[in-house]
Design a protein around this motif. Structure first.
Motif, PDB file in Angstrom:
ATOM      1  N   PRO A  97       0.846  -1.271   0.007  1.00  0.00           N
ATOM      2  CA  PRO A  97      -0.126  -0.142   0.016  1.00  0.00           C
ATOM      3  C   PRO A  97       0.962   1.117  -0.091  1.00  0.00           C
ATOM      4  N   GLY A  98       0.403   2.285  -0.723  1.00  0.00           N
ATOM      5  CA  GLY A  98       1.245   3.337  -0.920  1.00  0.00           C
ATOM      6  C   GLY A  98       2.205   3.482  -2.042  1.00  0.00           C
ATOM      7  N   ARG A  99       2.439   1.967  -2.716  1.00  0.00           N
ATOM      8  CA  ARG A  99       3.221   2.123  -3.734  1.00  0.00           C
ATOM      9  C   ARG A  99       2.346   2.461  -5.071  1.00  0.00           C
ATOM     10  N   ALA A 100       2.893   3.118  -6.360  1.00  0.00           N
ATOM     11  CA  ALA A 100       1.986   3.520  -7.251  1.00  0.00           C
ATOM     12  C   ALA A 100       2.911   3.330  -8.558  1.00  0.00           C
ATOM     13  N   VAL A 101       2.008   3.185  -9.716  1.00  0.00           N
ATOM     14  CA  VAL A 101       2.740   3.313 -10.845  1.00  0.00           C
ATOM     15  C   VAL A 101       2.044   4.297 -11.735  1.00  0.00           C
ATOM     16  N   THR A 102       2.731   5.234 -12.339  1.00  0.00           N
ATOM     17  CA  THR A 102       2.340   6.197 -13.157  1.00  0.00           C
ATOM     18  C   THR A 102       2.706   5.786 -14.653  1.00  0.00           C
ATOM     19  N   SER A 103       1.795   5.620 -15.377  1.00  0.00           N
ATOM     20  CA  SER A 103       2.098   5.305 -16.960  1.00  0.00           C
ATOM     21  C   SER A 103       2.115   6.632 -17.730  1.00  0.00           C
ATOM     22  N   LEU A 104       3.235   6.886 -18.178  1.00  0.00           N
ATOM     23  CA  LEU A 104       3.501   8.160 -18.992  1.00  0.00           C
ATOM     24  C   LEU A 104       3.531   7.722 -20.548  1.00  0.00           C
ATOM     25  N   GLY A 105       2.390   6.999 -21.242  1.00  0.00           N
ATOM     26  CA  GLY A 105       2.378   6.785 -22.557  1.00  0.00           C
ATOM     27  C   GLY A 105       1.553   7.929 -23.332  1.00  0.00           C
ATOM     28  N   SER A 106       0.940   7.578 -24.253  1.00  0.00           N
ATOM     29  CA  SER A 106       0.245   8.684 -25.069  1.00  0.00           C
ATOM     30  C   SER A 106      -0.733   9.389 -24.044  1.00  0.00           C
ATOM     31  N   THR A 107      -1.280   8.802 -23.070  1.00  0.00           N
ATOM     32  CA  THR A 107      -1.974   9.536 -22.061  1.00  0.00           C
ATOM     33  C   THR A 107      -1.459   9.174 -20.376  1.00  0.00           C
ATOM     34  N   LEU A 108      -1.835   9.744 -19.397  1.00  0.00           N
ATOM     35  CA  LEU A 108      -1.403   9.709 -18.248  1.00  0.00           C
ATOM     36  C   LEU A 108      -2.370   8.766 -17.429  1.00  0.00           C
ATOM     37  N   ALA A 109      -1.971   7.570 -17.007  1.00  0.00           N
ATOM     38  CA  ALA A 109      -2.567   6.887 -16.164  1.00  0.00           C
ATOM     39  C   ALA A 109      -1.942   6.541 -14.627  1.00  0.00           C
ATOM     40  N   ILE A 110      -2.768   6.570 -13.688  1.00  0.00           N
ATOM     41  CA  ILE A 110      -2.030   6.270 -12.409  1.00  0.00           C
ATOM     42  C   ILE A 110      -2.696   5.084 -11.745  1.00  0.00           C
ATOM     43  N   LYS A 111      -1.863   4.404 -11.061  1.00  0.00           N
ATOM     44  CA  LYS A 111      -2.452   3.144 -10.357  1.00  0.00           C
ATOM     45  C   LYS A 111      -1.923   2.934  -9.005  1.00  0.00           C
ATOM     46  N   LEU A 112      -2.677   3.001  -7.864  1.00  0.00           N
ATOM     47  CA  LEU A 112      -1.817   2.930  -6.630  1.00  0.00           C
ATOM     48  C   LEU A 112      -2.546   1.871  -5.743  1.00  0.00           C
ATOM     49  N   VAL A 113      -1.840   1.082  -5.082  1.00  0.00           N
ATOM     50  CA  VAL A 113      -2.049  -0.032  -4.208  1.00  0.00           C
ATOM     51  C   VAL A 113      -2.542   1.016  -2.965  1.00  0.00           C
ATOM     52  N   SER A 114      -3.872   0.395  -2.462  1.00  0.00           N
ATOM     53  CA  SER A 114      -4.487   1.228  -1.365  1.00  0.00           C
ATOM     54  C   SER A 114      -5.107   0.272  -0.456  1.00  0.00           C
ATOM     55  N   GLU A 115      -5.262   0.340   0.983  1.00  0.00           N
ATOM     56  CA  GLU A 115      -5.849  -0.410   2.029  1.00  0.00           C
ATOM     57  C   GLU A 115      -7.220  -0.387   1.512  1.00  0.00           C
ATOM     58  N   VAL A 116      -7.744   0.759   1.061  1.00  0.00           N
ATOM     59  CA  VAL A 116      -9.117   1.026   1.215  1.00  0.00           C
ATOM     60  C   VAL A 116      -9.596   0.908  -0.439  1.00  0.00           C
ATOM     61  N   ARG A 117     -10.797   0.499  -0.460  1.00  0.00           N
ATOM     62  CA  ARG A 117     -11.374   0.440  -1.999  1.00  0.00           C
ATOM     63  C   ARG A 117     -11.999   1.903  -2.201  1.00  0.00           C
ATOM     64  N   VAL A 118     -11.614   2.419  -3.537  1.00  0.00           N
ATOM     65  CA  VAL A 118     -12.179   3.843  -3.755  1.00  0.00           C
ATOM     66  C   VAL A 118     -12.924   3.737  -5.362  1.00  0.00           C
ATOM     67  N   ASP A 119     -14.060   3.977  -5.341  1.00  0.00           N
ATOM     68  CA  ASP A 119     -14.679   4.207  -6.683  1.00  0.00           C
ATOM     69  C   ASP A 119     -15.622   5.538  -6.649  1.00  0.00           C
TER      70      ASP A 119
END
Ligand code: ADP
Length: 433
Positions: free
Chosen positions: A247-269
Motif C-alpha cells: 500500500p502506498g506504492r504506485a505506478v504512473t504510466s506516461l504513454g500517450s495518456t497519463l494513467a495512475i495506479k495506486l495500491v490502497s488499503e481502502v477500496r475507492v470508486d
C-alpha cells in the motif's frame, strides 16, 4: 533437473507477447507476434470471429516460438487480455456463438436494461462494459434451448484453449460484468437475471485451474505437469510487472495518456472521475486515467527533439508556465469536465522553456491525481514507479519528484507479459505449498 520456468502471455490491443521467467523473476526468453486479423474484422459489422481466429493463431505461434530447450521446464502458464473483451461460446460444442465483442465496442442498446438492475454509477453502467455486451447479445440472440452458451473474457477463452474446462474466470476480468470482488460473489441483482447461468465461476488471478491439455503438451513438447492458471486484464498485468505490492506504492504510466495506479488499503470508486478499484489479493488497486500525456508532446516534438531539449532543462527550478496539455477538448480525471479546453499558451521563444512548462504541467496533473485519490479515501502515495515512453526522461523524473514530493523511479519491468508470468509463478507456488 532444469530450473522450473513460468510462462506469461499478454494479449494487448496491438499484438501478443510472451515472457518466460524463473522463480527469481529473471527472463529466460521472450517474444511477440502481431495479430493477422482479416481487414474485414477491423470494420464495424465486419467479421468479428476473425479476431478469435487470429488470437488463437498468435497463441500457438508464441508457444512454437519458445525455444525447444525451455519447453519441458515450463511449470505453469497464465494469460492476460484486454478488459471487457467478450466471447459467447457454446459449451456443448466449443463453437463461438457470438463475438468477440472488443474492449472498446459499445452497446448502448443494452444500457437502459443494465441501468435498471445495477446500482447507480456501477462499473457495468457503461455501454462498453461486459454486462452490456452480454445483455445486448441476450436480447438479440435466437439460440435454442439446446444451446448451452457461456460467457468468456478474452483471457478466459485463450486459457480454455490450453486447459479445456468451461466456466472459469478471475475477479479482475469479471469486474466489468458485475462481479463483486469485495464479497467475492456475484450480487443478487445479477444472479436473479435469466442470463446469469452463463456467467463463469470466479477465482483470484493466478489460481491453478487445470493441467495443460494432452494434445497441446505433445504438439509443443510441453510438460503434462504444466498448470494453467487464471489470468487478469492487460493493464493490471502491466502493473503487476513493476512488482510494487505494498500500500502506498504506485505506478504512473506516461504513454500517450497519463494513467495512475495506486495500491490502497481502502477500496475507492467514483464514476464521476472514472476512478475504480480492482482487487489485488488483500489490497486494492485504485486507478485513474487523464487525457493529458505524451500524445501532446508527440504532436509538438519528435522523440529526438524531446531528448535533446530536455538536456537544457534544470529540473530544480519550477517552471512558471501553467498549461493543461490535451489533444482535444475534455478531461475526466483528476478534473471531470467534458468541456475543458487544452491550454498550451503562452508559448515562450525557447523550446526548452516550453517543454519544461509542459512537463511540469503534466507533473502537476499527476500530483492532483494522487491527491484526488487520497481525498476519495485511498492510502496516501509514498513512492511512484514509472512506465511508458516518459519513463526514459530523467529530467522529467526529477521534476515529478519535486512536484509529487515522493521518490520517483523507473519501473524495472513494465511488460504485461511479465506480470502474467508472475501470476503463473504465483499459481505454481500455491500448488507446491
Ligand atoms: P503508448 O501509450 O502510445 O504505448 P509509449 O509508452 O510508447 O506510448 O510512450 C510514447 C510517448 O512517450 C510518446 O507520446 C512520446 O511523446 C513520449 N516520449 C518519448 N520520448 C520521450 C522523452 N524523452 N521525454 C518525454 N516523453 C517522451
Amino acid at each position: 533437473a532444469a530450473t522450473p520456468l513460468y510462462l506469461g502471455i499478454d494479449f494487448g490491443t496491438s499484438g501478443a507477447r510472451y515472457a518466460l521467467i524463473d522463480e527469481q523473476g529473471a527472463i529466460h526468453s521472450e517474444g511477440k507476434r502481431a495479430y493477422s486479423a482479416p481487414p474485414s474484422a477491423r470494420q464495424v459489422g465486419g467479421d468479428a470471429a476473425g479476431w478469435a481466429t487470429s488470437w488463437r493463431a498468435a497463441l500457438f505461434q508464441l508457444l512454437a516460438d519458445i525455444p525447444p530447450v525451455h519447453r519441458p521446464s515450463v511449470s505453469s502458464v497464465s494469460i492476460d487480455g484486454t478488459s471487457a473483451t467478450t466471447l459467447i461460446v457454446d459449451s456443448a460444442s466449443g463453437e463461438l456463438l457470438a463475438g468477440p465483442f472488443l474492449y472498446n465496442e459499445s452497446f448502448p442498446d443494452a444500457l437502459p436494461a443494465v441501468e435498471s438492475i445495477a446500482p447507480a454509477n456501477h462499473t457495468v453502467c457503461s455501454a462498453s462494459s461486459t454486462l452490456c455486451k452480454l445483455v445486448s447479445w441476450w436480447h438479440s440472440s435466437s439460440s435454442s434451448a439446446a444451446d448451452v452458451p457461456v460467457l468468456m473474457h478474452q483471457s478466459d477463452w485463450l486459457l480454455w484453449l490450453l486447459h479445456g474446462q468451461y466456466g472459469v474466470s478471475d475477479y479482475n476480468n469479471a469486474l466489468k460484468v458485475g462481479y463483486d470482488p469485495e464479497v467475492d460473489a456475484y450480487p443478487s441483482w445479477l444472479t436473479s437475471q435469466p442470463y446469469s447461468r452463463m456467467l463463469p465461476s470466479v477465482r483470484a488471478p493466478g489460481a491453478p485451474i487445470a493441467a495443460l491439455k494432452d494434445d497441446v503438451c505433445s504438439e509443443y513438447g510441453l510438460s503434462n505437469k504444466c498448470v494453467v492458471c487464471t489470468g487478469t486484464t492487460d493493464s493490471i498485468a502491466a502493473f503487476l510487472a513493476a512488482r510494487t505490492g505494498e500500500p502506498g506504492r504506485a505506478v504512473t504510466s506516461l504513454g500517450s495518456t497519463l494513467a495512475i495506479k495506486l495500491v490502497s488499503e481502502v477500496r475507492v470508486d467514483d464514476a464521476r472521475f472514472g476512478v475504480y478499484s480492482h482487487r489485488l489479493d488483500d489490497t486494492w488497486l485504485v486507478g485513474g486515467a487523464s487525457n493529458t500525456g505524451g500524445a501532446v508532446l508527440r504532436r509538438l516534438f519528435t522523440d529526438d527533439q524531446l531528448a535533446a531539449l530536455s538536456e537544457h532543462i534544470d529540473p530544480a527550478v519550477p517552471s512558471p508556465l501553467d498549461y493543461y496539455p490535451l489533444l482535444k477538448k475534455g478531461e475526466r480525471f483528476p478534473i471531470s469536465d467534458p468541456d475543458m479546453m487544452p491550454r498550451l499558451e503562452p508559448r515562450p521563444q525557447s523550446d526548452a522553456e516550453y517543454l519544461h512548462g509542459i512537463l511540469e504541467s503534466i507533473a502537476r496533473v499527476e500530483a492532483k491525481g494522487y491527491n484526488l485519490l487520497r481525498e476519495l479515501g485511498a492510502t496516501a502515495v509514498e513512492e511512484v514507479f514509472t512506465a511508458g515512453g516518459g519513463a526514459r526522461n530523467d529530467k522529467w523524473t526529477a521534476i515529478r519528484e519535486r512536484v509529487l514530493g515522493v521518490p520517483v523511479r523507473k519501473a524495472q519491468q513494465t511488460e504485461a507479459a511479465y506480470g502474467a508470468a508472475l501470476l503463473a509463478l504465483k499459481g505454481a507456488k500455491t500448488l507446491s505449498s
